[in-house]
Scaffold this motif. Structure first.
Motif, PDB file in Angstrom:
ATOM      1  N   VAL A 223     -69.051 -47.188   5.458  1.00 24.93           N
ATOM      2  CA  VAL A 223     -70.291 -47.588   4.767  1.00 24.93           C
ATOM      3  C   VAL A 223     -70.014 -47.770   3.275  1.00 24.93           C
ATOM      4  N   GLU A 224     -70.946 -48.416   2.577  1.00 27.89           N
ATOM      5  CA  GLU A 224     -70.851 -48.576   1.120  1.00 27.89           C
ATOM      6  C   GLU A 224     -71.099 -47.250   0.428  1.00 27.89           C
ATOM      7  N   LEU A 225     -72.191 -46.589   0.841  1.00 26.39           N
ATOM      8  CA  LEU A 225     -72.587 -45.344   0.209  1.00 26.39           C
ATOM      9  C   LEU A 225     -72.735 -44.264   1.274  1.00 26.39           C
ATOM     10  N   VAL A 226     -71.983 -43.196   1.152  1.00 25.56           N
ATOM     11  CA  VAL A 226     -71.985 -42.128   2.146  1.00 25.56           C
ATOM     12  C   VAL A 226     -73.215 -41.243   1.983  1.00 25.56           C
ATOM     13  N   ALA A 227     -74.007 -41.136   3.065  1.00 19.50           N
ATOM     14  CA  ALA A 227     -75.177 -40.256   3.064  1.00 19.50           C
ATOM     15  C   ALA A 227     -74.898 -38.992   3.881  1.00 19.50           C
ATOM     16  N   ASP A 228     -74.010 -39.101   4.862  1.00 17.25           N
ATOM     17  CA  ASP A 228     -73.672 -37.958   5.718  1.00 17.25           C
ATOM     18  C   ASP A 228     -72.167 -37.999   5.958  1.00 17.25           C
ATOM     19  N   ASP A 229     -71.443 -37.084   5.301  1.00 19.12           N
ATOM     20  CA  ASP A 229     -69.984 -37.139   5.410  1.00 19.12           C
ATOM     21  C   ASP A 229     -69.454 -36.683   6.767  1.00 19.12           C
TER      22      ASP A 229
ATOM     23  N   ASN B   3     -56.359 -47.510   5.965  1.00 17.89           N
ATOM     24  CA  ASN B   3     -55.936 -48.825   6.476  1.00 17.89           C
ATOM     25  C   ASN B   3     -56.673 -49.881   5.675  1.00 17.89           C
ATOM     26  N   GLY B   4     -55.909 -50.691   4.979  1.00 19.83           N
ATOM     27  CA  GLY B   4     -56.511 -51.677   4.081  1.00 19.83           C
ATOM     28  C   GLY B   4     -57.330 -52.747   4.769  1.00 19.83           C
ATOM     29  N   ASN B   5     -57.298 -52.817   6.089  1.00 18.53           N
ATOM     30  CA  ASN B   5     -58.035 -53.861   6.810  1.00 18.53           C
ATOM     31  C   ASN B   5     -59.449 -53.454   7.212  1.00 18.53           C
ATOM     32  N   HIS B   6     -59.834 -52.201   6.972  1.00 20.97           N
ATOM     33  CA  HIS B   6     -61.156 -51.748   7.398  1.00 20.97           C
ATOM     34  C   HIS B   6     -62.262 -52.488   6.665  1.00 20.97           C
ATOM     35  N   GLN B   7     -63.366 -52.711   7.401  1.00 20.43           N
ATOM     36  CA  GLN B   7     -64.533 -53.380   6.851  1.00 20.43           C
ATOM     37  C   GLN B   7     -65.763 -52.507   7.067  1.00 20.43           C
ATOM     38  N   ILE B   8     -66.856 -52.848   6.340  1.00 20.13           N
ATOM     39  CA  ILE B   8     -68.125 -52.152   6.518  1.00 20.13           C
ATOM     40  C   ILE B   8     -68.575 -52.279   7.984  1.00 20.13           C
ATOM     41  N   GLY B   9     -68.988 -51.154   8.580  1.00 20.96           N
ATOM     42  CA  GLY B   9     -69.453 -51.162   9.973  1.00 20.96           C
ATOM     43  C   GLY B   9     -68.391 -50.749  10.972  1.00 20.96           C
ATOM     44  N   ASP B  10     -67.126 -50.725  10.539  1.00 20.27           N
ATOM     45  CA  ASP B  10     -66.064 -50.279  11.448  1.00 20.27           C
ATOM     46  C   ASP B  10     -66.241 -48.793  11.790  1.00 20.27           C
ATOM     47  N   ILE B  11     -65.792 -48.414  12.991  1.00 16.71           N
ATOM     48  CA  ILE B  11     -65.727 -47.000  13.382  1.00 16.71           C
ATOM     49  C   ILE B  11     -64.264 -46.608  13.370  1.00 16.71           C
ATOM     50  N   ILE B  12     -63.927 -45.607  12.579  1.00 16.96           N
ATOM     51  CA  ILE B  12     -62.527 -45.200  12.493  1.00 16.96           C
ATOM     52  C   ILE B  12     -62.370 -43.748  12.953  1.00 16.96           C
TER      53      ILE B  12
ATOM     54  N   GLU C 198     -70.559 -38.103   9.541  1.00 16.81           N
ATOM     55  CA  GLU C 198     -70.563 -39.303  10.387  1.00 16.81           C
ATOM     56  C   GLU C 198     -70.141 -40.564   9.646  1.00 16.81           C
ATOM     57  N   GLU C 199     -69.995 -40.492   8.346  1.00 17.29           N
ATOM     58  CA  GLU C 199     -69.716 -41.700   7.558  1.00 17.29           C
ATOM     59  C   GLU C 199     -68.521 -41.497   6.625  1.00 17.29           C
ATOM     60  N   ILE C 200     -67.903 -42.614   6.260  1.00 15.68           N
ATOM     61  CA  ILE C 200     -66.794 -42.618   5.308  1.00 15.68           C
ATOM     62  C   ILE C 200     -66.953 -43.850   4.427  1.00 15.68           C
ATOM     63  N   SER C 201     -66.607 -43.672   3.161  1.00 20.89           N
ATOM     64  CA  SER C 201     -66.768 -44.798   2.229  1.00 20.89           C
ATOM     65  C   SER C 201     -65.716 -45.865   2.497  1.00 20.89           C
ATOM     66  N   LEU C 202     -66.032 -47.095   2.069  1.00 24.18           N
ATOM     67  CA  LEU C 202     -65.097 -48.204   2.265  1.00 24.18           C
ATOM     68  C   LEU C 202     -63.775 -47.937   1.546  1.00 24.18           C
ATOM     69  N   ASP C 203     -63.854 -47.372   0.332  1.00 23.78           N
ATOM     70  CA  ASP C 203     -62.621 -47.096  -0.416  1.00 23.78           C
ATOM     71  C   ASP C 203     -61.745 -46.084   0.327  1.00 23.78           C
ATOM     72  N   ALA C 204     -62.370 -45.017   0.863  1.00 26.00           N
ATOM     73  CA  ALA C 204     -61.606 -43.991   1.580  1.00 26.00           C
ATOM     74  C   ALA C 204     -61.017 -44.555   2.866  1.00 26.00           C
ATOM     75  N   ALA C 205     -61.801 -45.417   3.538  1.00 23.31           N
ATOM     76  CA  ALA C 205     -61.321 -46.025   4.781  1.00 23.31           C
ATOM     77  C   ALA C 205     -60.135 -46.928   4.513  1.00 23.31           C
ATOM     78  N   ARG C 206     -60.210 -47.700   3.381  1.00 22.91           N
ATOM     79  CA  ARG C 206     -59.117 -48.628   3.071  1.00 22.91           C
ATOM     80  C   ARG C 206     -57.877 -47.889   2.576  1.00 22.91           C
ATOM     81  N   ALA C 207     -58.079 -46.661   2.139  1.00 24.18           N
ATOM     82  CA  ALA C 207     -56.924 -45.859   1.755  1.00 24.18           C
ATOM     83  C   ALA C 207     -56.107 -45.491   2.996  1.00 24.18           C
TER      84      ALA C 207
END
Length: 340
Positions: A65-71, A84-93, A73-82
């Protein structure tokens, strides 16, 4: 998971005929529940067991997600790309969160799941095996008797002969060998239950099929059976070969075939009747051993008026009406008897 435990699980699958995928899928689901109970009930996790090595890993599933409201269930885009650089908004990792002492919990959970699955698999195997024996004869020694019911040892399981399926006048003893007809196979929470009968007409049918080769070969057919267990049976037979006497084949040399069946049924009387397409002939034969003078058929009412000699009236009717009652059931016609 310990290597030894993993090997044991795979061996059990082979031995019990359980699909490894079914067992490991169930184990993974149980480990998810175990993780949530012992570590983090709020986290959405997935447990994966390496089917080759037996390694167990727990992954937290989070949405990018863009903005983490619940850590949880959610992860920020920057943390996700750290990661794997290919992650996009809405991906489940998946992020591994396997606890250090999860191996001990895995072993305990595996034991519980395997025990349950083995029990279920064995129940399924027994149910399938005895479902195939429906409408057939099984035999075994009497193992116990409770509340009027008789329990018979048939190998992997015991069969129950309910009191209502026992012929009147039959008495049983512990250890006595008994042949019974499998009338029902039930599957329930307590496992497979086999219900057998000694009164079912099918028992007589299967005994004749076993005792008379001409029936097994299809030369002689059993057209119908009417039975009052423990007392009397009428069986209608027909020969597809004009050179083979259906009644004679069932009676056997010196009456041995029907005698063997009668012995198994504790001297139950057996009338072997020649089946005929002609209702009058069939009804006349069905009243054996009584002699019949005439038979008048009413096709519309599907009834018959039968006349017998005065001396044969009681024999034709039978004790408490049994002979005419069985004849009516055997032929499917209503039968009225009068004397002349």
């Amino acid at each position: 998971m310990e290597k030894g435990l993993f090997e044991v699980l795979t061996e059990i699958c082979d031995e019990k005929g359980i699909s490894p995928d079914v067992l490991f899928d169930a184990l993974e689901a149980a480990l998810v529940a175990a993780y949530k109970k012992n570590f983090n009930s709020a986290q959405n996790v997935e447990v994966v067991i390496d089917r080759e090595k037996g390694d167990v890993k727990v992954f937290a599933q989070k949405e990018v997600v863009e903005l983490v409201a619940d850590d949880q269930e959610e992860i920020s885009l920057d943390a996700a790309r750290a990661i794997n650089g290919n992650h996009q908004i809405g991906d489940i990792i998946n992020i591994e969160v396997t606890p250090r002492n999860f191996g001990r919990i895995s072993a305990m959970t595996a034991k519980q799941v395997v025990t349950q699955r083995i029990r279920e698999a064995e129940r399924g195997i027994i149910y399938s095996e005895y479902t195939e024996k429906m409408n057939d004869i099984i035999s075994g020694p009497i193992e116990r008797m409770e509340r009027g019911n008789v329990f018979i040892d048939i190998g992997k399981i015991e069969a129950m002969l309910p009191e209502k399926e026992q012929p009147l006048g039959e008495h049983y003893e512990m250890g006595q060998m008994l042949k019974c007809y499998v009338s029902e196979v039930r599957s329930g929470t307590k496992g497979t239950q086999i219900i057998v009968s000694r009164t079912h007409p099918g028992l007589v049918k299967r005994l004749f099929e076993t005792e008379v080769p001409e029936i097994a070969e299809g030369i002689v057919e059993i057209k119908n059976i009417a039975r009052e267990g423990g007392s009397r049976t009428k069986i209608a037979v027909y020969s597809n070969d004009p050179d083979v006497d259906a009644q004679g084949a069932c009676i056997g040399p010196k009456g041995m075939r029907v005698q063997n069946i009668g012995d198994e049924l504790r001297d139950e009387k057996i009338d072997i009747v020649k089946w005929s397409e002609d209702p009058a002939e069939f009804i006349t034969a069905s009243l054996s051993p009584a002699e019949v003078l005439s038979t008048e058929i009413d096709e519309e009412e599907r009834s018959a008026k039968v006349t017998v000699p005065e001396s044969q009236l009681s024999l034709a009717i039978g004790k408490s009406g049994q002979n005419v009652r069985l004849a009516a059931r055997l032929t499917g016609w209503k039968i009225d008897i009068s004397a002349k």
